[in-house]
Scaffold this active site. Sequence first.
Site, PDB file in Angstrom:
ATOM      1  N   GLU A   1       0.879  -1.178   0.000  1.00  0.00           N
ATOM      2  CA  GLU A   1       0.000   0.000   0.000  1.00  0.00           C
ATOM      3  C   GLU A   1       0.908   1.216   0.000  1.00  0.00           C
ATOM      4  O   GLU A   1       1.461   1.585   1.036  1.00  0.00           O
ATOM      5  CB  GLU A   1      -0.898  -0.016   1.252  1.00  0.00           C
TER       6      GLU A   1
ATOM      7  N   CYS B   1      -2.251   9.528   2.618  1.00  0.00           N
ATOM      8  CA  CYS B   1      -1.748   8.965   1.351  1.00  0.00           C
ATOM      9  C   CYS B   1      -2.668   9.267   0.180  1.00  0.00           C
ATOM     10  O   CYS B   1      -2.213   9.386  -0.947  1.00  0.00           O
ATOM     11  CB  CYS B   1      -1.549   7.463   1.491  1.00  0.00           C
TER      12      CYS B   1
HETATM   13  P1  NAD Z   1       8.079   4.710   5.119  1.00  0.00           P
HETATM   14  O1  NAD Z   1       8.135   3.888   3.881  1.00  0.00           O
HETATM   15  O2  NAD Z   1       9.228   5.601   5.411  1.00  0.00           O
HETATM   16  O3  NAD Z   1       7.939   3.774   6.424  1.00  0.00           O
HETATM   17  C1  NAD Z   1       6.938   2.795   6.539  1.00  0.00           C
HETATM   18  C2  NAD Z   1       7.447   1.668   7.414  1.00  0.00           C
HETATM   19  O4  NAD Z   1       8.581   1.082   6.811  1.00  0.00           O
HETATM   20  C3  NAD Z   1       7.856   2.079   8.829  1.00  0.00           C
HETATM   21  O5  NAD Z   1       7.401   1.122   9.757  1.00  0.00           O
HETATM   22  C4  NAD Z   1       9.390   2.082   8.767  1.00  0.00           C
HETATM   23  O6  NAD Z   1       9.995   1.720   9.986  1.00  0.00           O
HETATM   24  C5  NAD Z   1       9.678   1.042   7.708  1.00  0.00           C
HETATM   25  N1  NAD Z   1      10.898   1.357   6.949  1.00  0.00           N
HETATM   26  C6  NAD Z   1      11.382   2.598   6.663  1.00  0.00           C
HETATM   27  N2  NAD Z   1      12.520   2.487   5.938  1.00  0.00           N
HETATM   28  C7  NAD Z   1      12.768   1.163   5.780  1.00  0.00           C
HETATM   29  C8  NAD Z   1      13.789   0.411   5.135  1.00  0.00           C
HETATM   30  N3  NAD Z   1      14.803   1.004   4.513  1.00  0.00           N
HETATM   31  N4  NAD Z   1      13.689  -0.936   5.152  1.00  0.00           N
HETATM   32  C9  NAD Z   1      12.678  -1.553   5.769  1.00  0.00           C
HETATM   33  N5  NAD Z   1      11.673  -0.888   6.406  1.00  0.00           N
HETATM   34  C10 NAD Z   1      11.720   0.449   6.410  1.00  0.00           C
HETATM   35  O7  NAD Z   1       6.703   5.495   5.040  1.00  0.00           O
HETATM   36  P2  NAD Z   1       6.108   6.535   6.067  1.00  0.00           P
HETATM   37  O8  NAD Z   1       6.936   7.782   6.021  1.00  0.00           O
HETATM   38  O9  NAD Z   1       5.876   5.904   7.385  1.00  0.00           O
HETATM   39  O10 NAD Z   1       4.684   6.819   5.396  1.00  0.00           O
HETATM   40  C11 NAD Z   1       4.525   7.732   4.369  1.00  0.00           C
HETATM   41  C12 NAD Z   1       4.349   7.062   3.021  1.00  0.00           C
HETATM   42  O11 NAD Z   1       3.414   6.014   3.121  1.00  0.00           O
HETATM   43  C13 NAD Z   1       3.785   8.002   1.969  1.00  0.00           C
HETATM   44  O12 NAD Z   1       4.430   7.783   0.748  1.00  0.00           O
HETATM   45  C14 NAD Z   1       2.323   7.603   1.879  1.00  0.00           C
HETATM   46  O13 NAD Z   1       1.706   7.917   0.643  1.00  0.00           O
HETATM   47  C15 NAD Z   1       2.409   6.141   2.116  1.00  0.00           C
HETATM   48  N6  NAD Z   1       1.154   5.631   2.663  1.00  0.00           N
HETATM   49  C16 NAD Z   1       0.388   4.825   1.902  1.00  0.00           C
HETATM   50  C17 NAD Z   1      -0.821   4.375   2.389  1.00  0.00           C
HETATM   51  C18 NAD Z   1      -1.722   3.488   1.590  1.00  0.00           C
HETATM   52  O14 NAD Z   1      -2.672   2.973   2.161  1.00  0.00           O
HETATM   53  N7  NAD Z   1      -1.476   3.277   0.324  1.00  0.00           N
HETATM   54  C19 NAD Z   1      -1.217   4.746   3.664  1.00  0.00           C
HETATM   55  C20 NAD Z   1      -0.403   5.549   4.422  1.00  0.00           C
HETATM   56  C21 NAD Z   1       0.804   5.985   3.917  1.00  0.00           C
END
Ligand code: NAD
Length: 443
Positions: free
Chosen positions: A194, A228
């Site tokens: 997602e 998002c």
């Molecule tokens: P992110 O990708 O930075 O982090 C999400 C999760 O991944 C966190 O738990 C984090 O600890 C983990 N993570 C971060 N870097 C990582 C790595 N290198 N390797 C493994 N895991 C890692 O995202 P965010 O900043 O928490 O959220 C924002 C993003 O999420 C935006 O792009 C938004 O559009 C998207 N989003 C999508 C939805 C959806 O339903 N499609 C919902 C909410 C947010």
Amino acid sequence: MIFKNDINYRKETLVKLLNCVQNHEQEIIKALYDDFKKPAFESVATETSFILAELKYTIKNIHNWAKPKMVLPSIFNFPSTDYIYKEPYGKVLIIAPWNYPYQLALSPLIAAVAAGNQVVLKPSELTPNTSRIISKIISETFDKNHVTCIEGGVDVAQELLTQRWDYIFFTGSVPVGKIVAKAAATHLTPVTLELGGKSPCIVDESANIQLAAKRIVWGKFLNAGQTCIAPDYLMVHQNVKEKLIENLKLEITNGYGENPEISPDFARIVNEKNWNRLAAMLENETILLGGKASIEDCYIAPSLVDEPSLDSLVMQNEIFGPILPIISYKTEEDLDKIISKYEKPLSLYIFSENKSFAKRIVQNYSFGGGCINDTLIHFTNKRLPFGGVGHSGIGAYHGKFSFAIFSHRKAVVKKGNWLDLPTRYAPYNGKLETIKRLLKWFS
Ligand code: NAD
């Protein structure tokens, strides 16, 4: 051997979870406020009530979703009865983001449990208060071998991704989505991703401008734009641009007052890193309203940006904050040039009274989901699948679709023994014409 493949057990744990989240509702709301000043109204409307509804709906439907479904048999197998069994994948890893930290962690978890899986959940490190209360709820509700919450940051997520899982459900950014997909590929683990992207919002000249402005302001500035599916940028027909801007300004002021910094209804940016990213987007742009940014409180005002270049920072990446770029267009070709510049978005919104225009946009562009004459609300109908397409994601969930993604559909044919037609068995000598005739009749 499948872990506790007992539907009553799954249902009992979900009822226990329902009681637990109800008991902790005030703590959850407080944690969300402590993490990024999320207003209590928004926490109830977009987090706790969503999870209560999802839990109640799942508890009500679990037996129906889980039972094997009989389907019409193939005539070639006569006599047989054919079934689809819903089998839990096994060990599921859920990695959640920070922007709706409670809802986006619990919603997939409910479905994974309903479908009979064991779950490890890693909530976001950027909202530690919410992660702590999630962890507490999980340890109070579930047996450790059934569901566990592991708090931690990127290093913990990376470590979890080195292990073998039967399913991975990830919500977050596109770059991390790619990391997750690569890790999953090592063990051919199926995934739901997602993700995000730049979701366009189109305001046609036939639109009800006043209502459009109200609904765009609501969808964009809820959660301080950290949604998002928020409209990322606005494309407005040049003939109604001035009127729309006037109404957008009015709606922002009506909602958050002359100084949104002191409004109790406007959340903060989650951390300094994101604040810096957003503050940089405002530099060198023409600001029509807002533009104030103060790092002490991670505050960025609801801001309208006029006609940014498509190469500017604000138009290069997903904004994910309270900044709304406004770009005017004249023809559908102008619209196409802009929309087609970006990857397939998670959402697309159209404000128009022109039915054929709205239909053309819906049919001509690929996007995860969206609305005509509103923003965000497609997310709230549990009968609609929610997810992206292309770079905005893989797979879709909510309601029965959530149960489906966490279940392998196992096809089983139960053959009757009272008849055994000889046609399919070797030797085939003399049977070719018969089989050709049969195949022609029944296909
Ligand atoms: P992110 O990708 O930075 O982090 C999400 C999760 O991944 C966190 O738990 C984090 O600890 C983990 N993570 C971060 N870097 C990582 C790595 N290198 N390797 C493994 N895991 C890692 O995202 P965010 O900043 O928490 O959220 C924002 C993003 O999420 C935006 O792009 C938004 O559009 C998207 N989003 C999508 C939805 C959806 O339903 N499609 C919902 C909410 C947010």
